[in-house]
Design an enzyme around this catalytic site. Structure first.
Site, PDB file in Angstrom:
ATOM      1  N   GLY A   7      45.570  17.976  41.191  1.00  8.73           N
ATOM      2  CA  GLY A   7      46.115  18.048  40.145  1.00  8.73           C
ATOM      3  C   GLY A   7      47.784  18.149  40.492  1.00  8.73           C
ATOM      4  CG  ASN A  42      48.632  34.417  48.826  1.00  8.85           C
ATOM      5  OD1 ASN A  42      47.682  34.692  47.989  1.00  8.85           O
ATOM      6  ND2 ASN A  42      49.835  35.340  48.072  1.00  8.85           N
ATOM      7  CB  CYS A 101      51.837  34.798  44.686  1.00 11.48           C
ATOM      8  SG  CYS A 101      52.063  36.338  44.006  1.00 11.48           S
ATOM      9  CB  THR A 119      53.547  40.083  49.178  1.00  8.67           C
ATOM     10  OG1 THR A 119      52.246  39.797  48.582  1.00  8.67           O
ATOM     11  CG2 THR A 119      53.153  38.754  50.401  1.00  8.67           C
ATOM     12  CG  PHE A 170      44.130  40.470  48.441  1.00 17.13           C
ATOM     13  CD1 PHE A 170      44.863  39.938  49.292  1.00 17.13           C
ATOM     14  CD2 PHE A 170      43.382  41.875  48.669  1.00 17.13           C
ATOM     15  CE1 PHE A 170      44.952  40.433  50.604  1.00 17.13           C
ATOM     16  CE2 PHE A 170      43.622  42.247  50.161  1.00 17.13           C
ATOM     17  CZ  PHE A 170      44.255  41.481  50.940  1.00 17.13           C
ATOM     18  CG  LEU A 171      47.133  41.693  40.959  1.00 17.01           C
ATOM     19  CD1 LEU A 171      47.874  40.780  40.094  1.00 17.01           C
ATOM     20  CD2 LEU A 171      47.415  43.086  40.452  1.00 17.01           C
ATOM     21  NE  ARG A 172      41.361  36.115  40.733  1.00 15.19           N
ATOM     22  CZ  ARG A 172      40.143  35.993  40.154  1.00 15.19           C
ATOM     23  NH1 ARG A 172      39.701  34.559  40.271  1.00 15.19           N
ATOM     24  NH2 ARG A 172      39.309  36.845  39.642  1.00 15.19           N
TER      25      ARG A 172
HETATM   26  C1  UDX Z   1      47.633  34.121  44.064  1.00 13.20           C
HETATM   27  C2  UDX Z   1      46.557  34.565  45.097  1.00 13.20           C
HETATM   28  O1  UDX Z   1      44.994  33.752  44.304  1.00 13.20           O
HETATM   29  C3  UDX Z   1      46.370  36.103  44.736  1.00 13.20           C
HETATM   30  O2  UDX Z   1      45.082  36.543  45.692  1.00 13.20           O
HETATM   31  C4  UDX Z   1      47.544  36.856  45.275  1.00 13.20           C
HETATM   32  O3  UDX Z   1      47.323  38.010  45.195  1.00 13.20           O
HETATM   33  C5  UDX Z   1      48.852  36.346  44.489  1.00 13.20           C
HETATM   34  O4  UDX Z   1      48.614  34.731  44.537  1.00 13.20           O
HETATM   35  P1  UDX Z   1      48.171  33.971  41.478  1.00 13.20           P
HETATM   36  O5  UDX Z   1      49.651  33.493  41.838  1.00 13.20           O
HETATM   37  O6  UDX Z   1      47.955  34.736  40.221  1.00 13.20           O
HETATM   38  O7  UDX Z   1      47.424  34.297  42.651  1.00 13.20           O
HETATM   39  O8  UDX Z   1      47.253  32.478  41.146  1.00 13.20           O
HETATM   40  P2  UDX Z   1      46.074  31.703  41.686  1.00 13.20           P
HETATM   41  O9  UDX Z   1      45.215  31.718  40.666  1.00 13.20           O
HETATM   42  O10 UDX Z   1      46.044  31.810  43.073  1.00 13.20           O
HETATM   43  O11 UDX Z   1      46.738  30.014  41.460  1.00 13.20           O
HETATM   44  C6  UDX Z   1      47.917  29.512  42.212  1.00 13.20           C
HETATM   45  C7  UDX Z   1      48.317  28.260  41.845  1.00 13.20           C
HETATM   46  O12 UDX Z   1      47.466  27.336  42.319  1.00 13.20           O
HETATM   47  C8  UDX Z   1      48.337  27.937  40.210  1.00 13.20           C
HETATM   48  O13 UDX Z   1      49.712  27.074  39.748  1.00 13.20           O
HETATM   49  C9  UDX Z   1      47.162  27.278  40.124  1.00 13.20           C
HETATM   50  O14 UDX Z   1      47.418  26.027  38.855  1.00 13.20           O
HETATM   51  C10 UDX Z   1      47.067  26.275  41.388  1.00 13.20           C
HETATM   52  N1  UDX Z   1      45.697  25.820  41.509  1.00 13.20           N
HETATM   53  C11 UDX Z   1      44.714  26.831  41.705  1.00 13.20           C
HETATM   54  C12 UDX Z   1      45.465  24.660  41.629  1.00 13.20           C
HETATM   55  O15 UDX Z   1      46.260  23.802  41.599  1.00 13.20           O
HETATM   56  N2  UDX Z   1      44.120  23.983  42.196  1.00 13.20           N
HETATM   57  C13 UDX Z   1      43.102  24.948  42.336  1.00 13.20           C
HETATM   58  O16 UDX Z   1      42.029  24.601  42.691  1.00 13.20           O
HETATM   59  C14 UDX Z   1      43.309  26.486  42.123  1.00 13.20           C
END
Ligand code: UDX
Length: 437
Positions: free
Chosen positions: A257, A212, A264, A121, A149-151
C-alpha cells in the site's frame, strides 16, 4: 522496586504506567512541563488504546507520580532512559542530544548499586560510551541496554506482555548483579515464559535496529511486488496471501500500500545506514537505501493515480483524505505517509479535506496549511475523489452505497488495499487499489 523513567513520550509514559501496574513504585520524569502536568492529572498527552485506564489505575494506586525535576530520580534503584532519538535535520543520523541530556540529568542522582537501563533506540556503540560516563560519575552503578519493541496502538499490551526481552550487559560481576535486578523488574513477563536473550551492549543495540530494518524491508519488498503487479496485471494481495502461507515468509507485514511511516521505521533505517557508514560498513546496508526509496515512491504513486483518475489535473479538484495518522489506532503523524500525500495534493492545487478520528490536532501543527474536518461526512461532501490513506476500522467498514450519495464523483483510491474491490464496484464506484487490477 523503586523505579524512575526519564522521558515520558509514547514509550516512557506507557512504560512508567506499566511498571506501576506490575507492582513497582515509579516516578516519571520529563522536561516538558505541560506533559508532566497532564500525566499527573491523569490526562493522556497522546492517543493510545488502554493507556488512559492504565494511567488512572496507576495514579490511584499512589505508586506513580510524575515530575519535571531530575533530582526526583534519586532514591530509585532502577532508572529507565526512554527519551527520543529523532532524525537530525538534513542528515540521516540520529540526534543524540536528548539521550545525552538524560544521562547528564541522572549523573548527580545515582547511588552505588543503581542500574541505569537504556531503552532508547541508539546507534551501536552508544552504550559503551555511556557506560564510561556512568562509571565516571558513579562507579557503583551499572548500565544495561534493554531495547524496546512496542508498537504504537498496542503499546500497553506490548509492554506488559512483550514477545521477547533483551539485556545487553557488561562483562563481570557488575553485569550479573544488574541482570538480577532486571529479572526482578521484569518478574511478571518472565514468569509468563517470555523468551529472554542475554547478550552484550552492541548486540542489544543492534537487535532493535535490525528488527526494524527487517520489518521495513518486508514492507518495501511487498510494495516492490505491487509495482510489478501493476505493470503485469497481477494482484499483490493474493500474491501476499500465497507467499505468506509459507511459514518461512509469514503473512504479517506483507500488506502492500502506501508504505511505512511513523517515529521509528523511517528514521531507524536511516540512522542505521549513517552509523554503518561511520563504522566503514556502509556497503552492508546499501539495500536499506533502496528500501527507503521504494517506500517513498509509494507516495508519488498515489499522487500519480489521483491525477490519472481526475483526468490529468489536480488543480481545483475536491479531494477527501481519510486518515492523517501514520497508522490506525495512533494519533502520531511523524513521517506519516497519509499526511505527506495530503500535503502533496494540496501543493498541486487540489482542495484537500483531511479527516482522522484522533490525529487532526497533531496534523494541524505540522501542516497548518491543510483543511481539516471532523468526520467522513464533511470530508466527502461533493468530493471529486476519495482517498483512503490510513486504515482506521471505521473507514474500512464504510458502506459504499451510503457514501456514493454524498460525493460528486464515485471514485476511490484505496491506498492501503483494505476494501473489497468487488463490493465497491458493485455499488457503482471506480475503485483503484495499489498493485491490484
Ligand atoms: C515499529 C515496530 O513494529 C516496533 O516493534 C518498534 O518498537 C517501533 O517501530 P510502529 O512504528 O508503532 O512500530 O508501527 P508498525 O506497526 O511497525 O507500523 C509501521 C508502519 O508500517 C506503519 O506506517 C504501517 O502502516 C506500515 N505497514 C505495516 C505497512 O505498510 N504494511 C504492513 O504490512 C505493516
Amino acid at each position: 522496586m523503586r523505579v524512575s523513567v526519564v522521558g515520558c513520550g509514547y514509550l516512557g509514559a506507557v512504560h512508567a504506567a506499566c511498571m506501576t501496574e506490575v507492582g513497582h513504585e515509579v516516578v516519571g520524569i520529563d522536561v516538558d512541563e505541560a506533559k508532566i502536568a497532564a500525566l499527573s492529572a491523569g490526562e493522556t498527552p497522546f492517543f493510545e488504546p488502554e493507556f488512559g485506564e492504565l494511567l488512572e489505575r496507576a495514579l490511584s494506586s499512589g505508586r506513580l507520580r510524575f515530575s519535571t525535576k531530575s533530582a526526583d530520580a534519586a532514591g530509585s534503584q532502577v532508572h529507565f532512559v526512554c527519551v527520543g532519538t529523532p532524525q537530525k535535520a538534513g542528515e540521516n543520523a540520529a540526534d543524540m542530544r536528548y539521550v545525552d541530556a538524560a544521562f547528564t540529568a541522572l549523573a548527580d542522582h545515582l547511588a552505588p548499586g543503581d542500574v541505569v537501563v537504556g531503552k532508547s533506540t541508539v546507534p551501536v556503540g552508544t552504550a559503551t560510551r555511556l557506560a564510561a560516563r556512568v562509571a565516571e560519575v558513579q562507579p557503583g552503578a551499572t548500565l544495561v541496554w534493554n531495547p524496546e519493541f512496542l508498537r504504537e496502538g498496542f503499546a500497553v499490551q506490548d509492554t506488559l506482555h512483550p514477545d521477547r526481552i533483551v539485556y545487553g550487559l557488561p562483562e563481570g560481576p557488575a553485569g550479573q548483579r544488574a541482570r538480577a535486578v532486571l529479572d526482578e523488574v521484569y518478574a511478571a513477563p518472565l514468569a509468563e515464559g517470555m523468551p529472554l536473550v542475554v547478550t552484550d551492549y552492541p548486540t542489544a543495540e543492534l537487535v532493535k535496529v535490525a528488527a526494524n530494518s527487517f520489518l521495513a524491508t518486508k514492507i518495501s519488498f511487498i510494495n516492490a511486488m505491487a509495482e510489478l503487479c501493476e505493470v503485469a496485471g497481477g494482484d499483490v494481495s493474493a500474491l501476499a496471501d500465497a507467499i505468506g502461507h509459507d511459514d518461512r515468509i509469514g503473512r504479517r507485514f506483507l500488506n502492500a500500500g502506501l508504505g511505512f511511516g511513523g517515529g521509528c521505521l523511517p528514521k531507524d533505517i536511516r540512522a542505521f545506514m549513517a552509523r554503518a557508514g561511520e563504522l566503514g560498513a556502509d556497503q552492508a546496508l546499501t539495500f536499506l537505501r533502496e528500501v527507503d526509496t521504494i517506500n517513498l515512491r509509494r507516495r508519488d504513486r498515489v499522487v500519480e493515480i489521483a491525477r490519472q483518475v481526475l483526468d490529468g489535473s489536480l488543480a481545483g479538484r475536491t479531494i477527501a483524505v481519510l486518515g492523517a495518522a501514520f497508522k490506525p489506532n495512533s494519533d502520531d503523524v511523524r513521517d506519516s505517509p497519509a499526511l505527506d500525500v495530503a500535503a502533496r495534493l494540496h501543493g498541486h492545487g487540489a482542495q484537500v479535506r483531511v479527516t482522522d478520528p484522533h490525529a487532526l490536532a497533531n496534523a494541524a501543527r505540522i501542516h497548518p496549511d491543510l483543511r481539516y474536518v471532523a468526520d467522513v461526512k464533511q470530508a466527502v461532501a461533493d468530493a471529486d475523489l476519495v482517498l483512503l490513506l490510513t486504515e482506521w476500522r471505521e473507514y474500512v467498514d464504510l458502506d459504499p452505497t451510503e457514501l456514493a450519495i454524498q460525493v460528486r464523483s464515485t471514485t476511490i483510491i484505496d491506498a492501503r488495499n483494505v476494501l473489497d474491490p468487488q463490493a465497491w464496484r458493485n455499488a457503482g464506484w471506480t475503485y483503484r487499489g495499489l498493485g491490484r487490477p
